[in-house]
Write a protein that holds these residues in place. Sequence first.
Motif, PDB file in Angstrom:
ATOM      1  N   ALA A 149       0.846  -1.185   0.000  1.00 16.60           N
ATOM      2  CA  ALA A 149       0.000   0.000   0.000  1.00 16.60           C
ATOM      3  C   ALA A 149       0.888   1.244   0.000  1.00 16.60           C
ATOM      4  CB  ALA A 149      -0.913  -0.021   1.219  1.00 16.60           C
ATOM      5  N   PRO A 150       0.362   2.373  -0.421  1.00 12.68           N
ATOM      6  CA  PRO A 150       1.155   3.604  -0.460  1.00 12.68           C
ATOM      7  C   PRO A 150       1.756   3.932   0.894  1.00 12.68           C
ATOM      8  CG  PRO A 150      -0.894   3.920  -1.640  1.00 12.68           C
ATOM      9  CD  PRO A 150      -0.993   2.580  -0.982  1.00 12.68           C
ATOM     10  N   GLY A 151       3.052   4.169   0.915  1.00 16.20           N
ATOM     11  CA  GLY A 151       3.740   4.532   2.144  1.00 16.20           C
ATOM     12  C   GLY A 151       3.982   3.393   3.100  1.00 16.20           C
TER      13      GLY A 151
ATOM     14  N   ASN B 264     -12.290  -4.615   0.964  1.00 12.33           N
ATOM     15  CA  ASN B 264     -12.506  -3.332   1.627  1.00 12.33           C
ATOM     16  C   ASN B 264     -11.359  -2.390   1.296  1.00 12.33           C
ATOM     17  OD1 ASN B 264     -10.361  -3.664   3.723  1.00 12.33           O
ATOM     18  ND2 ASN B 264     -11.657  -5.379   4.361  1.00 12.33           N
ATOM     19  N   SER B 265     -11.477  -1.182   1.742  1.00 10.98           N
ATOM     20  CA  SER B 265     -10.512  -0.140   1.358  1.00 10.98           C
ATOM     21  C   SER B 265      -9.099  -0.479   1.806  1.00 10.98           C
ATOM     22  CB  SER B 265     -10.942   1.205   1.930  1.00 10.98           C
ATOM     23  OG  SER B 265     -11.028   1.135   3.345  1.00 10.98           O
ATOM     24  N   GLU B 266      -8.970  -1.249   2.881  1.00 16.43           N
ATOM     25  CA  GLU B 266      -7.640  -1.605   3.362  1.00 16.43           C
ATOM     26  C   GLU B 266      -6.943  -2.618   2.458  1.00 16.43           C
ATOM     27  OE1 GLU B 266      -8.355  -0.771   8.121  1.00 16.43           O
ATOM     28  OE2 GLU B 266      -8.062  -2.824   7.408  1.00 16.43           O
ATOM     29  N   ASP B 267      -7.669  -3.183   1.527  1.00 10.79           N
ATOM     30  CA  ASP B 267      -7.059  -4.096   0.567  1.00 10.79           C
ATOM     31  C   ASP B 267      -6.473  -3.356  -0.632  1.00 10.79           C
ATOM     32  OD1 ASP B 267      -9.877  -6.191   1.225  1.00 10.79           O
ATOM     33  OD2 ASP B 267      -7.832  -6.471   1.986  1.00 10.79           O
ATOM     34  N   THR B 268      -6.684  -2.069  -0.714  1.00 15.71           N
ATOM     35  CA  THR B 268      -6.130  -1.277  -1.807  1.00 15.71           C
ATOM     36  C   THR B 268      -4.609  -1.286  -1.741  1.00 15.71           C
ATOM     37  OG1 THR B 268      -8.054   0.167  -1.975  1.00 15.71           O
ATOM     38  CG2 THR B 268      -5.955   1.043  -2.793  1.00 15.71           C
ATOM     39  N   ALA B 269      -3.990  -1.720  -2.835  1.00 15.98           N
ATOM     40  CA  ALA B 269      -2.531  -1.851  -2.871  1.00 15.98           C
ATOM     41  C   ALA B 269      -2.111  -2.319  -4.258  1.00 15.98           C
ATOM     42  CB  ALA B 269      -2.053  -2.859  -1.829  1.00 15.98           C
ATOM     43  N   VAL B 270      -0.809  -2.291  -4.482  1.00 18.89           N
ATOM     44  CA  VAL B 270      -0.252  -2.985  -5.642  1.00 18.89           C
ATOM     45  C   VAL B 270       0.057  -4.412  -5.197  1.00 18.89           C
ATOM     46  CG1 VAL B 270       1.600  -3.076  -7.341  1.00 18.89           C
ATOM     47  CG2 VAL B 270       0.713  -0.860  -6.572  1.00 18.89           C
ATOM     48  N   TYR B 271      -0.441  -5.361  -5.938  1.00 23.18           N
ATOM     49  CA  TYR B 271      -0.254  -6.768  -5.614  1.00 23.18           C
ATOM     50  C   TYR B 271       0.837  -7.347  -6.516  1.00 23.18           C
ATOM     51  CZ  TYR B 271      -4.301  -6.792  -2.568  1.00 23.18           C
ATOM     52  OH  TYR B 271      -5.165  -6.548  -1.532  1.00 23.18           O
TER      53      TYR B 271
ATOM     54  N   HIS C  31       2.485 -23.747  -1.299  1.00 17.84           N
ATOM     55  CA  HIS C  31       3.700 -24.528  -1.510  1.00 17.84           C
ATOM     56  C   HIS C  31       3.435 -25.633  -2.518  1.00 17.84           C
ATOM     57  CE1 HIS C  31       5.917 -22.541   1.752  1.00 17.84           C
ATOM     58  NE2 HIS C  31       4.727 -22.398   2.276  1.00 17.84           N
ATOM     59  N   ASN C  32       4.522 -26.225  -3.037  1.00 18.43           N
ATOM     60  CA  ASN C  32       4.360 -27.162  -4.138  1.00 18.43           C
ATOM     61  C   ASN C  32       3.603 -28.417  -3.735  1.00 18.43           C
ATOM     62  OD1 ASN C  32       6.353 -28.334  -2.629  1.00 18.43           O
ATOM     63  ND2 ASN C  32       7.815 -28.565  -4.284  1.00 18.43           N
ATOM     64  N   ARG C  33       3.483 -28.689  -2.461  1.00 17.35           N
ATOM     65  CA  ARG C  33       2.699 -29.842  -2.017  1.00 17.35           C
ATOM     66  C   ARG C  33       1.289 -29.451  -1.604  1.00 17.35           C
ATOM     67  NH1 ARG C  33       6.973 -33.734   1.304  1.00 17.35           N
ATOM     68  NH2 ARG C  33       8.457 -33.966  -0.411  1.00 17.35           N
ATOM     69  N   GLY C  34       0.969 -28.168  -1.791  1.00 17.69           N
ATOM     70  CA  GLY C  34      -0.407 -27.733  -1.596  1.00 17.69           C
ATOM     71  C   GLY C  34      -0.712 -27.002  -0.311  1.00 17.69           C
ATOM     72  N   SER C  35       0.214 -26.992   0.647  1.00 15.35           N
ATOM     73  CA  SER C  35      -0.064 -26.272   1.883  1.00 15.35           C
ATOM     74  C   SER C  35      -0.116 -24.776   1.608  1.00 15.35           C
ATOM     75  CB  SER C  35       0.988 -26.583   2.939  1.00 15.35           C
ATOM     76  OG  SER C  35       2.261 -26.173   2.506  1.00 15.35           O
ATOM     77  N   THR C  36      -0.929 -24.083   2.385  1.00 10.62           N
ATOM     78  CA  THR C  36      -1.138 -22.657   2.157  1.00 10.62           C
ATOM     79  C   THR C  36      -0.919 -21.856   3.428  1.00 10.62           C
ATOM     80  OG1 THR C  36      -3.507 -22.895   2.590  1.00 10.62           O
ATOM     81  CG2 THR C  36      -2.799 -23.007   0.287  1.00 10.62           C
ATOM     82  N   TYR C  37      -0.642 -20.566   3.205  1.00  9.90           N
ATOM     83  CA  TYR C  37      -0.500 -19.605   4.301  1.00  9.90           C
ATOM     84  C   TYR C  37      -1.282 -18.361   3.923  1.00  9.90           C
ATOM     85  CZ  TYR C  37       1.324 -15.645   6.850  1.00  9.90           C
ATOM     86  OH  TYR C  37       1.425 -14.504   7.586  1.00  9.90           O
ATOM     87  N   TYR C  38      -1.966 -17.773   4.911  1.00  8.51           N
ATOM     88  CA  TYR C  38      -2.680 -16.517   4.701  1.00  8.51           C
ATOM     89  C   TYR C  38      -2.336 -15.541   5.822  1.00  8.51           C
ATOM     90  CZ  TYR C  38      -5.603 -19.127   1.433  1.00  8.51           C
ATOM     91  OH  TYR C  38      -6.046 -19.885   0.381  1.00  8.51           O
ATOM     92  N   ALA C  39      -2.187 -14.290   5.452  1.00  8.51           N
ATOM     93  CA  ALA C  39      -2.074 -13.254   6.466  1.00  8.51           C
ATOM     94  C   ALA C  39      -3.395 -13.157   7.220  1.00  8.51           C
ATOM     95  CB  ALA C  39      -1.748 -11.918   5.813  1.00  8.51           C
ATOM     96  N   ASP C  40      -3.329 -12.812   8.484  1.00  4.66           N
ATOM     97  CA  ASP C  40      -4.543 -12.737   9.301  1.00  4.66           C
ATOM     98  C   ASP C  40      -5.578 -11.797   8.696  1.00  4.66           C
ATOM     99  OD1 ASP C  40      -2.872 -13.004  12.551  1.00  4.66           O
ATOM    100  OD2 ASP C  40      -3.547 -14.526  11.122  1.00  4.66           O
ATOM    101  N   SER C  41      -5.115 -10.743   8.061  1.00  4.31           N
ATOM    102  CA  SER C  41      -6.025  -9.723   7.544  1.00  4.31           C
ATOM    103  C   SER C  41      -6.883 -10.211   6.383  1.00  4.31           C
ATOM    104  CB  SER C  41      -5.235  -8.493   7.114  1.00  4.31           C
ATOM    105  OG  SER C  41      -4.290  -8.833   6.119  1.00  4.31           O
ATOM    106  N   VAL C  42      -6.502 -11.342   5.758  1.00  4.62           N
ATOM    107  CA  VAL C  42      -7.251 -11.827   4.596  1.00  4.62           C
ATOM    108  C   VAL C  42      -7.865 -13.204   4.807  1.00  4.62           C
ATOM    109  CG1 VAL C  42      -5.729 -10.470   3.104  1.00  4.62           C
ATOM    110  CG2 VAL C  42      -5.317 -12.928   3.385  1.00  4.62           C
ATOM    111  N   LYS C  43      -7.602 -13.824   5.936  1.00  6.65           N
ATOM    112  CA  LYS C  43      -8.148 -15.153   6.205  1.00  6.65           C
ATOM    113  C   LYS C  43      -9.666 -15.141   6.117  1.00  6.65           C
ATOM    114  CE  LYS C  43      -4.519 -17.151   9.108  1.00  6.65           C
ATOM    115  NZ  LYS C  43      -4.133 -17.553  10.486  1.00  6.65           N
ATOM    116  N   GLY C  44     -10.209 -16.138   5.421  1.00  5.84           N
ATOM    117  CA  GLY C  44     -11.650 -16.231   5.262  1.00  5.84           C
ATOM    118  C   GLY C  44     -12.202 -15.415   4.117  1.00  5.84           C
TER     119      GLY C  44
END
Length: 115
Positions: free
Chosen positions: A39-41, A85-92, A51-64
């Motif tokens: 995000a800006p600033g 939501n507005s807090e998801d605004t960013a360059v991905y 991961h290549n075996r399929g396990s995943t990780y999510y930041a708490d802010s995006v879980k669910g």
Amino acid sequence: QVPLVESGGGLVQPGGSLRLSCAASASYDIASMGWYRQAPGKERVLVARIHNRGSTYYADSVKGRFTISRDNAKNTVFLQMNRLNSEDTAVYYCNLVDESAQMYWGQGTQVTVSS
């Protein structure tokens, strides 16, 4: 040649959805692929990784709300983003780590959540 090519960003209203895609332009021995955002600033932070075996990780802010998936045959990773939501605004940024721990980046795609 850009190692990773992203698509799917854009402008969406709060509560809406977007799906990001990232395709590797060459053949890699992939250990994991993921998405970061900046995000800006603010610093670039990890959003999700698969991961290549399929396990995943999510930041708490995006879980669910966000789901990462991958098409191994096409060396492509996706990020389904719901209830934005507005807090998801960013360059991905798409990220790939190979078996030698070499890291590759995409050029970034803008996601703007605004009414």
